[in-house]
Scaffold this active site. Structure first.
Site, PDB file in Angstrom:
ATOM      1  N   PHE A  82     -42.265  37.153   5.473  1.00 29.65           N
ATOM      2  CA  PHE A  82     -41.703  36.803   4.412  1.00 29.65           C
ATOM      3  C   PHE A  82     -41.628  35.765   3.699  1.00 29.65           C
ATOM      4  O   PHE A  82     -41.392  35.271   2.589  1.00 29.65           O
ATOM      5  CB  PHE A  82     -40.238  37.753   4.123  1.00 29.65           C
ATOM      6  CG  PHE A  82     -40.037  39.157   3.988  1.00 29.65           C
ATOM      7  CD1 PHE A  82     -39.958  39.619   2.826  1.00 29.65           C
ATOM      8  CD2 PHE A  82     -40.274  39.922   5.086  1.00 29.65           C
ATOM      9  CE1 PHE A  82     -39.692  41.032   2.525  1.00 29.65           C
ATOM     10  CE2 PHE A  82     -39.925  41.360   4.918  1.00 29.65           C
ATOM     11  CZ  PHE A  82     -39.713  41.892   3.585  1.00 29.65           C
TER      12      PHE A  82
ATOM     13  N   GLU B 175     -31.701  37.326  -3.220  1.00 28.36           N
ATOM     14  CA  GLU B 175     -32.889  37.563  -2.256  1.00 28.36           C
ATOM     15  C   GLU B 175     -33.772  38.460  -3.044  1.00 28.36           C
ATOM     16  O   GLU B 175     -33.518  39.342  -3.693  1.00 28.36           O
ATOM     17  CB  GLU B 175     -32.617  37.986  -0.947  1.00 28.36           C
ATOM     18  CG  GLU B 175     -31.892  37.081   0.038  1.00 28.36           C
ATOM     19  CD  GLU B 175     -31.532  37.870   1.446  1.00 28.36           C
ATOM     20  OE1 GLU B 175     -32.554  38.791   1.630  1.00 28.36           O
ATOM     21  OE2 GLU B 175     -30.549  37.723   2.095  1.00 28.36           O
TER      22      GLU B 175
ATOM     23  N   TRP C  94     -35.831  40.513  11.762  1.00 22.19           N
ATOM     24  CA  TRP C  94     -34.884  41.333  12.432  1.00 22.19           C
ATOM     25  C   TRP C  94     -35.626  42.606  13.672  1.00 22.19           C
ATOM     26  O   TRP C  94     -36.345  41.899  14.298  1.00 22.19           O
ATOM     27  CB  TRP C  94     -33.989  42.221  11.499  1.00 22.19           C
ATOM     28  CG  TRP C  94     -33.354  41.281  10.524  1.00 22.19           C
ATOM     29  CD1 TRP C  94     -33.590  40.822   9.183  1.00 22.19           C
ATOM     30  CD2 TRP C  94     -32.140  40.356  11.018  1.00 22.19           C
ATOM     31  NE1 TRP C  94     -32.443  40.154   8.970  1.00 22.19           N
ATOM     32  CE2 TRP C  94     -31.696  39.605  10.116  1.00 22.19           C
ATOM     33  CE3 TRP C  94     -31.291  40.240  12.321  1.00 22.19           C
ATOM     34  CZ2 TRP C  94     -31.047  38.449  10.028  1.00 22.19           C
ATOM     35  CZ3 TRP C  94     -30.507  39.217  12.292  1.00 22.19           C
ATOM     36  CH2 TRP C  94     -30.166  38.358  11.329  1.00 22.19           C
TER      37      TRP C  94
ATOM     38  N   GLU D 122     -25.124  41.500   2.459  1.00 27.32           N
ATOM     39  CA  GLU D 122     -25.354  42.891   2.361  1.00 27.32           C
ATOM     40  C   GLU D 122     -24.760  43.717   3.532  1.00 27.32           C
ATOM     41  O   GLU D 122     -25.198  44.083   4.546  1.00 27.32           O
ATOM     42  CB  GLU D 122     -26.918  42.971   2.852  1.00 27.32           C
ATOM     43  CG  GLU D 122     -27.948  42.207   1.858  1.00 27.32           C
ATOM     44  CD  GLU D 122     -29.356  42.328   2.242  1.00 27.32           C
ATOM     45  OE1 GLU D 122     -29.681  42.840   3.300  1.00 27.32           O
ATOM     46  OE2 GLU D 122     -30.276  41.800   1.559  1.00 27.32           O
TER      47      GLU D 122
ATOM     48  N   TRP E 174     -36.796  34.874  -1.049  1.00 28.10           N
ATOM     49  CA  TRP E 174     -36.735  35.075   0.294  1.00 28.10           C
ATOM     50  C   TRP E 174     -38.156  35.050   0.871  1.00 28.10           C
ATOM     51  O   TRP E 174     -38.808  36.134   0.613  1.00 28.10           O
ATOM     52  CB  TRP E 174     -35.850  36.387   0.701  1.00 28.10           C
ATOM     53  CG  TRP E 174     -36.067  36.625   2.222  1.00 28.10           C
ATOM     54  CD1 TRP E 174     -36.918  36.919   3.031  1.00 28.10           C
ATOM     55  CD2 TRP E 174     -34.824  35.999   3.106  1.00 28.10           C
ATOM     56  NE1 TRP E 174     -36.438  36.927   4.356  1.00 28.10           N
ATOM     57  CE2 TRP E 174     -35.327  36.372   4.643  1.00 28.10           C
ATOM     58  CE3 TRP E 174     -33.688  35.385   3.045  1.00 28.10           C
ATOM     59  CZ2 TRP E 174     -34.409  36.015   5.491  1.00 28.10           C
ATOM     60  CZ3 TRP E 174     -32.797  35.104   3.880  1.00 28.10           C
ATOM     61  CH2 TRP E 174     -33.098  35.534   5.257  1.00 28.10           C
TER      62      TRP E 174
ATOM     63  N   TYR F  45     -35.067  43.343  -3.918  1.00 31.41           N
ATOM     64  CA  TYR F  45     -36.320  43.586  -3.504  1.00 31.41           C
ATOM     65  C   TYR F  45     -37.061  44.757  -4.203  1.00 31.41           C
ATOM     66  O   TYR F  45     -38.184  44.238  -4.506  1.00 31.41           O
ATOM     67  CB  TYR F  45     -36.495  43.835  -1.929  1.00 31.41           C
ATOM     68  CG  TYR F  45     -36.009  42.435  -1.002  1.00 31.41           C
ATOM     69  CD1 TYR F  45     -34.712  42.496  -1.007  1.00 31.41           C
ATOM     70  CD2 TYR F  45     -37.040  41.711  -0.618  1.00 31.41           C
ATOM     71  CE1 TYR F  45     -34.272  41.203   0.005  1.00 31.41           C
ATOM     72  CE2 TYR F  45     -36.717  40.604   0.294  1.00 31.41           C
ATOM     73  CZ  TYR F  45     -35.443  40.145   0.444  1.00 31.41           C
ATOM     74  OH  TYR F  45     -35.087  39.345   1.381  1.00 31.41           O
TER      75      TYR F  45
ATOM     76  N   GLN G 215     -32.518  33.928  11.820  1.00 30.83           N
ATOM     77  CA  GLN G 215     -33.759  34.177  11.606  1.00 30.83           C
ATOM     78  C   GLN G 215     -34.443  32.881  11.623  1.00 30.83           C
ATOM     79  O   GLN G 215     -35.897  33.044  11.787  1.00 30.83           O
ATOM     80  CB  GLN G 215     -33.986  34.768  10.138  1.00 30.83           C
ATOM     81  CG  GLN G 215     -33.353  36.273  10.281  1.00 30.83           C
ATOM     82  CD  GLN G 215     -33.389  36.999   8.841  1.00 30.83           C
ATOM     83  OE1 GLN G 215     -32.613  36.889   7.930  1.00 30.83           O
ATOM     84  NE2 GLN G 215     -34.517  37.475   8.746  1.00 30.83           N
TER      85      GLN G 215
ATOM     86  N   HIS H 165     -24.338  35.946   8.074  1.00 32.04           N
ATOM     87  CA  HIS H 165     -25.446  36.874   7.758  1.00 32.04           C
ATOM     88  C   HIS H 165     -25.903  37.675   9.120  1.00 32.04           C
ATOM     89  O   HIS H 165     -26.909  37.376   9.597  1.00 32.04           O
ATOM     90  CB  HIS H 165     -26.707  36.134   7.408  1.00 32.04           C
ATOM     91  CG  HIS H 165     -27.895  36.666   6.774  1.00 32.04           C
ATOM     92  ND1 HIS H 165     -28.317  36.367   5.531  1.00 32.04           N
ATOM     93  CD2 HIS H 165     -28.798  37.743   7.068  1.00 32.04           C
ATOM     94  CE1 HIS H 165     -29.391  37.137   5.123  1.00 32.04           C
ATOM     95  NE2 HIS H 165     -29.586  37.866   6.177  1.00 32.04           N
TER      96      HIS H 165
HETATM   97  C1  GBH Z   1     -33.102  41.399   3.528  1.00 44.89           C
HETATM   98  O1  GBH Z   1     -32.457  42.716   3.484  1.00 44.89           O
HETATM   99  C2  GBH Z   1     -32.095  40.528   4.369  1.00 44.89           C
HETATM  100  O2  GBH Z   1     -30.949  39.848   3.952  1.00 44.89           O
HETATM  101  C3  GBH Z   1     -32.836  39.509   5.257  1.00 44.89           C
HETATM  102  O3  GBH Z   1     -32.266  39.144   6.231  1.00 44.89           O
HETATM  103  C4  GBH Z   1     -34.479  40.026   5.600  1.00 44.89           C
HETATM  104  O4  GBH Z   1     -35.155  39.155   6.232  1.00 44.89           O
HETATM  105  C5  GBH Z   1     -35.167  40.542   4.426  1.00 44.89           C
HETATM  106  O5  GBH Z   1     -34.239  41.510   3.569  1.00 44.89           O
HETATM  107  C6  GBH Z   1     -36.427  41.114   4.373  1.00 44.89           C
HETATM  108  O6  GBH Z   1     -36.287  42.202   4.934  1.00 44.89           O
HETATM  109  O7  GBH Z   1     -36.087  50.167   7.835  1.00 44.89           O
HETATM  110  O8  GBH Z   1     -35.762  52.018   6.547  1.00 44.89           O
HETATM  111  O9  GBH Z   1     -33.827  51.416   7.873  1.00 44.89           O
HETATM  112  C7  GBH Z   1     -33.123  43.519   2.460  1.00 44.89           C
HETATM  113  C8  GBH Z   1     -32.652  44.890   2.437  1.00 44.89           C
HETATM  114  C9  GBH Z   1     -32.139  46.583   3.436  1.00 44.89           C
HETATM  115  C10 GBH Z   1     -34.332  45.803   3.848  1.00 44.89           C
HETATM  116  C11 GBH Z   1     -32.271  47.713   4.885  1.00 44.89           C
HETATM  117  C12 GBH Z   1     -34.502  46.824   5.199  1.00 44.89           C
HETATM  118  C13 GBH Z   1     -33.930  48.653   6.246  1.00 44.89           C
HETATM  119  C14 GBH Z   1     -34.567  49.842   5.855  1.00 44.89           C
HETATM  120  N1  GBH Z   1     -32.807  45.537   3.483  1.00 44.89           N
HETATM  121  N2  GBH Z   1     -33.464  47.789   5.207  1.00 44.89           N
HETATM  122  S1  GBH Z   1     -35.160  50.911   7.138  1.00 44.89           S
END
Ligand code: GBH
Length: 539
Positions: free
Chosen positions: A508, A442, A500, A229, A492, A360, A81, A183
């Protein structure tokens, strides 16, 4: 390996973008004007109880709030990232290079991590900046495919030297380096050779990677996350068809094959790490959030338990509660996965020194419309096999309001739900009883529509994110005053970065990054986060 790293790039990824700056840049002093905190807007900043003029019950409890001196805190990032330098100094391609370059539309506008924040070359300045604002720790991840361009086989000394300097620079600035080994950036060669995490063959390769990194940096780094994760990266399986080695494993089973490899890789890495570094803190990073039954129906509470089991429990039960999966998960996986052996369960049990959670948000949970039983009987139901529904709105009977303010529309999964954080922390402590306490590894907020802003002052004045951190830190203090053992926090993120699938469209960062000049600017939220410790941490 039968193919060169260059050929891997050429065949599976193609040309990558290259940054203008591609040698390590020395840090320059951070201008003092950059370190002026924002004026208090809209609400008072964090108060210590006895200094507060507030009369409310909430603020009266402040006198009991504090972070012990041993509480550790900092900011976080992940290699793909922020680093950029995609092909530089021997880095091998990963599945994310393929996903961003080849799978049209996988990321917004097909944005890639080719350059990202160019932290591969700008780390000295990044560390100088976080040190200048008073951050005691930086949590970053190492790119496996830099150390082992194929994921196995030859080691790339240049990459080890790079991370060594990153770690040394942290230490030089008084910033503790906290390292994550994985990661999500899986070396492509491993995916194409045996299906990556779908195969247990990956366990040996991961442990060998960990061994090289532990041996090299074990005397300088004492906090290690093995994997970030697994719920998220195991659910990227099945990968888009046509770009990677095909597999015969049914789509819905793939995340669980991945999960078993992850658990075994984690446990062996943990055992190896403790042997090489007896005083280290080693853990994996879970994710999810507090799950609130939407109604008081039996079906919703059963669904909520299933959501815990298939979310946090899949990873936390094996590591904290005796080595095996939760019963509901085992019921499902035992129809296709081999059972864990007694030796493996023994290796897993107690294999995380702390409960690290990327926490989060929180969500309401309910049974599927068809009911849990009908969902479980239908393997093609979209919610199978968890068979629990998620929403961020109270039920219509309560007005249908949000659990809390929504983040950017690009992150529909994220709502500020800081009111639920104390309940969540109690739940983790009561359920998994982590001996070494809980760390929030995070937490952060995608400020709504931040990418549309063009005035630097407007971008820096990120009041949604600032309130998120303000309330989140208070929630942690509240939980601690009630007896929850929280030992650390990592926010974070250190800088805006490649979010992503969202590319650079969701932010963020607690620092803005001008992606043309690569200049960084502190946002208001960063000052608020730091202030929580200035006010509440015992000296
Ligand atoms: C973190 O995951 C990551 O570790 C980090 O790399 C990332 O930048 C940060 O969050 C902010 O997103 O799109 O409805 O399918 C946090 C947990 C779980 C959040 C999966 C996004 C996808 C949901 N993540 N989720 S969806």
């Amino acid at each position: 390996m039968g193919i060169t790293v260059d050929d891997l790039w050429n065949l599976y990824v193609g040309p990558v973008e290259v940054a203008k700056v591609n040698t390590t840049v020395q840090a320059t002093p951070v201008p003092s004007a950059d370190l002026i905190p924002p004026p208090p807007h809209y609400y008072g900043s964090l108060y210590k109880g006895h200094e507060s003029s507030y009369e409310s019950e909430l603020y009266k409890t402040n006198v009991n709030w504090s972070f012990p001196r041993t509480f550790w805190w900092g900011v976080a990032s992940a290699a793909y990232q922020v680093e950029g330098a995609a092909k530089d100094e021997g880095r091998g391609p990963t599945i994310w290079d393929v996903l961003t370059h080849r799978v049209t539309g996988f990321t917004v506008a097909n944005q890639t991590g080719d350059i990202a924040d160019n932290q591969y070359y700008l780390y000295k300045q990044d560390i100088a900046r976080i040190a200048a604002i008073g951050t005691p720790a930086y949590s970053f991840s190492i790119a496996w495919s830099r150390i082992f361009p194929y994921g196995r086989g030859p080691v790339n000394e240049q990459a080890l030297a790079h991370y060594e300097d990153l770690i040394d620079t942290c230490i030089e600035y008084g910033v503790e380096p906290i390292v994550t080994l994985y990661h999500w950036d899986l070396p492509l060669y491993l995916q194409n050779t045996y299906g990556g995490w779908l195969s247990e063959e990956i366990v040996d390769d991961f442990v060998e990677y960990a061994r090289v990194v532990f041996r090299r940096f074990g005397s300088k780094v004492s906090k290690w996350a093995t994997l970030n994760e697994p719920s998220v990266f195991c659910n990227t399986y099945p990968l888009p068809a046509g770009y990677f080695k095909a597999t015969g494993i049914p789509a819905k089973q793939q995340p669980f094959y991945c999960g078993q490899s992850v658990l075994l890789a984690h446990a062996r890495t943990y055992r190896l790490g403790k042997q090489l570094m007896p005083n280290s803190t080693i853990f994996f990073k879970n994710n999810g959030g507090y799950k609130i039954p939407l109604t008081n129906s039996t079906a919703d509470s059963l669904a909520t338990q299933r959501a815990w089991d298939f979310g946090e429990g899949l990873w936390a039960n094996p590591t904290f509660l005796g080595g095996d999966y939760p019963a509901s998960v085992k019921n499902y996986t035992s129809t296709f996965l081999r059972p864990l052996t007694a030796a493996e369960r023994g290796m897993l049990d107690g294999s995380s020194d702390i409960f690290a959670h990327d926490a989060y948000t929180s969500q309401f949970t309910s049974a599927p419309d068809v009911g849990i039983a009908a969902c479980l009987a239908n393997t093609s139901h979209p919610l199978f096999p968890t068979c629990a529904n998620t929403t961020y709105q109270y039920p219509a009977s309560l007005g249908g309001w949000d659990i809390g303010p929504a983040a950017d529309p690009g992150s529909p999964w994220l709502h500020k739900a800081t009111d639920w954080v104390p309940r969540f922390l109690h739940y983790v402590q009561d359920t998994w009883k982590p001996v070494g306490g809980i760390a929030v590894t995070e937490f952060g907020f995608g400020e709504p529509f931040e990418q549309l802003k063009t005035v630097l002052g407007d971008i820096r004045s990120d009041y949604g994110r600032t309130m998120y951190y303000h309330d989140y830190m208070e929630a942690i203090l509240q939980a601690m005053s009630e007896g929850v053992d929280v030992v650390g926090t990592l926010a974070w993120s250190i800088v805006d970065n490649l979010e992503w699938a969202q590319g650079y469209t969701v932010k963020f960062g607690m620092q803005y990054v001008n992606l043309t000049t690569q200049e960084r600017s502190f946002k208001a939220s960063y000052f608020e986060y730091v202030r929580a410790f200035q006010v509440y941490q015992r000296k």
